[in-house]
Design an enzyme around this catalytic site. Structure first.
Site, short mmCIF file in Angstrom:
data_model
loop_
_atom_site.label_atom_id
_atom_site.label_comp_id
_atom_site.label_asym_id
_atom_site.label_seq_id
_atom_site.Cartn_x
_atom_site.Cartn_y
_atom_site.Cartn_z
CB SER A 1 -1.38 7.56 -1.25
OG SER A 1 -1.98 6.28 -1.37
CG HIS B 1 -2.69 4.32 2.75
ND1 HIS B 1 -1.55 4.37 3.07
CD2 HIS B 1 -3.77 5.11 2.38
CE1 HIS B 1 -1.61 5.10 1.24
NE2 HIS B 1 -2.54 5.56 1.05
C1 GCU Z 1 -5.18 4.23 -3.88
C2 GCU Z 1 -4.47 3.70 -4.96
C3 GCU Z 1 -3.24 3.88 -4.72
C4 GCU Z 1 -2.90 5.27 -4.30
C5 GCU Z 1 -3.94 5.51 -3.21
C6 GCU Z 1 -3.76 7.17 -2.99
O1 GCU Z 1 -5.70 3.42 -3.15
O2 GCU Z 1 -4.98 2.41 -5.30
O3 GCU Z 1 -1.51 3.28 -5.38
O4 GCU Z 1 -1.11 5.32 -3.36
O5 GCU Z 1 -5.05 5.17 -4.17
O6 GCU Z 1 -3.06 8.31 -3.53
O7 GCU Z 1 -4.52 7.94 -1.93
#
Ligand code: GCU
Length: 419
Positions: free
Chosen positions: A259, A400
């Site tokens: 992420s 995710h």
């Molecule tokens: C949020 C954000 C993402 C990121 C994610 C994370 O969802 O919008 O861009 O990758 O957090 O790091 O958990």
């Protein structure tokens, strides 16, 4: 003024609550990607010599317009303090070492605490350096691992369970993220794991750059580092320590992140050529996904929710992705001819799996120019079927997250990485 207010000023769209992501391919506006193998003056990039110069142009553009310039050089005297000398860990002869990497030549702060787990081996082993979200103690329940005492981000559940009290982790936080870290499996496969808490380097909130490593540097200007560049800088300092480890195969050391930390891994790996493999797990917008597709999370949204992640120059591109001088396939290409692994999850539409695949594929001509193979396939591979060679991509079922399936692919890839 904090970046949050700056970003509101730069916003050309509605507030966060009214943000409407595009989740339908037919709604993606037509776009054209900035060319990879063409210099900014329009000349073609034809060979390895040209690529070196093109690479430098792209690094300069990403630095100035997206992530910002790191305001600290590599410290002349990086201090390594061994906090836990190499000691047996789990079974099968594995070991654990804890090292504090101090960034100031004289002061006890700021620092990064690196946890290094090594498998038993007669010969140097490959290693994965992975950034973690919740402290080194969160990756495994072993009480041998020291609790992080840096500021800790927390959600309601963590405060209610007592895992985080007054912004600090407690014993209840041990192993809370273990499902994302199959430590036994990693060590059994003969790969070492190094990890550090990203908040040691820069706590993840918008405070006008007062904490973490920022006090060591001047105040950032519009083209200077945001938090992603700061975390990437920290990863390179961890790599500096790993260089001293003769038990590790220095030609096979990967960097990995999930992420926002996948975005960080890409930027760190783009800049620091000592990483033989760069792994982006579900990194999405500002990571492996193409900005111009505008699918899921887009630039205006990330700059509003997380105004401290990128440099202030990036704010100009809110709802103006086509004016960005770069797109993320060019970021991935900076890793050539080393290996890169881009991974998506089917249900992670926010991160735009298809945009991640297309960026990996559109980066591949850089490998071909350097006589290596990237991704040849035009179409996205099926779920659970990795595609590509030195540029590799998979999409797995599920949300995710980081799963054992993801790690199995990364363990195989790090062994294949190297010269
Ligand atoms: C949020 C954000 C993402 C990121 C994610 C994370 O969802 O919008 O861009 O990758 O957090 O790091 O958990």
């Amino acid at each position: 003024m904090t970046r949050f207010f700056l970003s509101l000023l730069a916003m050309t769209t509605l507030p966060l609550s009214a943000y409407e992501p595009i989740y339908d391919e037919s709604e993606i506006p037509p776009y054209e990607l900035p060319p990879l193998l063409q210099f900014e003056n329009g000349d073609p990039v034809e060979n390895a010599e040209d690529w070196k110069k093109r690479r430098a142009e792209l690094v300069a553009l990403f630095t100035d317009q997206v992530y910002g310039k790191a305001l600290l050089p590599k410290p002349k005297k990086l201090r390594f303090e061994i906090r836990t000398p190499e000691s047996p860990f789990l079974e099968n002869g594995a070991t654990m070492t804890e090292v504090r990497i101090l960034f100031s030549e004289t002061e006890p702060k700021p620092f990064l605490d690196l946890l290094l787990l090594k498998p038993k081996s007669e010969t140097p082993t490959p290693a994965i350096l992975a950034l973690n979200f919740s402290g080194n103690h969160s990756i495994h329940s072993s009480t041998q691992i020291s609790l992080t005492d840096s500021w800790m981000r927390s959600r309601k559940e963590e405060r209610e369970s007592g895992a985080v009290v007054d912004d600090r982790a407690t014993d209840k936080a041990r192993g809370v993220k273990a499902s994302r870290w199959p430590v036994e499996k990693i060590l059994e496969s003969g790969v070492a794991l190094a990890t550090f808490y990203y908040g040691d380097v820069d706590p993840d909130f918008d405070d006008g750059f007062e904490n973490g490593i920022h006090p060591l540097a001047e105040k950032p200007g519009p083209g200077d580092w945001g938090s992603i560049a700061a975390w990437a800088w920290g990863a390179s300092r961890a790599r500096d320590y790993l260089e001293k480890e003769s038990d590790l195969d220095q030609d096979r050391i990967a960097i990995m992140g999930h992420s926002r930390l996948g975005k960080t891994a890409l930027w760190a790996g783009a800049l620091d050529e000592r990483f033989s493999l760069v792994i982006s797990n579900n990194s999405g917008c500002g990571g492996a996904a193409l900005s111009r597709r505008r699918f899921g999370e887009r630039v205006s949204r990330i700059n509003t929710s997380f105004p401290h992640w990128f440099c202030d120059n990036f704010l100009q591109y809110n709802e103006k992705e086509s004016e960005l001088p770069v797109d993320q396939h060019q970021l991935i290409a900076l890793i050539a001819p080393r290996m890169v692994y881009v991974a998506s999850a089917e249900e992670d539409r926010w991160a735009d799996p298809k945009g991640e695949f297309l960026a990996a594929r559109e980066a591949s001509p850089a490998w071909e120019l350097l006589e290596k193979n990237g991704i040849e396939a035009e179409e996205m591979p099926e779920i659970g079927k990795p595609a590509g060679d030195r540029v590799r991509y998979h999409i797995r079922a599920g949300k995710h997250d980081v799963t054992d399936y993801d790690w199995e692919q990364y363990l195989r890839a790090v062994k294949e990485s190297g010269k």
